[in-house]
Design a protein around this motif. Structure first.
Motif: not given
Length: 167
Positions: A72-74, A102-104, A110-112
């Protein structure tokens, strides 16, 4: 889980466009990914059935090309070309900026669930370096600032328009 009948119909339509149906495999994998969010085992099986190939043959193609995701991707896939010319022209700086923003890390989401960031190998667009791709559409001549704004726009749901190509 199986693919919807409509997706099977679209896979058959794609295969029928080619003198050799097997030539439709790449667009068929794109379709599966667009519907499923990734190239799923069910999508591989469906492509194999429609084309008369083995799942191993389809999987070999799906794993060869980095544009096909097996996980899965964003909602938005943001790829930054970091091959030699783009890197020298600012691609490495853009990637570092987005990684921090983005902190990735590479190929992380990303967390969202909004953005997956990835190093992309050459997009054959060196005359427009550095290039950022959003959902495989070109955004040319990027800077850390413009790429950062692009990501902000994506996260805020604002429409972004590629530098070239069909919308």
């Amino acid at each position: 889980m199986t693919l919807a009948a409509e997706t099977y119909d679209e896979l058959r339509e794609i295969a029928a466009r080619y003198p050799q149906a097997r030539s439709g495999l790449l667009p068929m994998l794109h379709l599966v990914q667009s519907v499923e969010g990734r190239v799923t085992p069910e999508g591989i099986q469906a492509c194999a059935e429609v084309l008369g190939l083995t799942p191993a043959e389809v999987s070999g193609v799906a794993t060869f090309y980095t544009m096909y995701k097996r996980h899965p991707v964003g909602t938005h896939h943001v790829g930054v070309c970091t091959n030699t010319l783009c890197a020298v022209m600012g691609g490495d700086e853009i990637f570092a900026c987005l990684r921090e923003k983005l902190e990735v890390g590479n190929d992380e989401t990303t967390a969202d669930g909004a953005i997956t960031l990835e190093h992309i190998e050459c997009n054959a667009a060196c005359d427009y370096a550095p290039v950022v791709m959003v959902n495989w559409e070109f955004f040319d001549n990027q800077t850390p600032e413009s790429a950062s704004q692009l990501v902000d726009d994506l996260r805020e749901g604002r429409e972004v328009v590629a530098s070239r190509g069909a919308r």
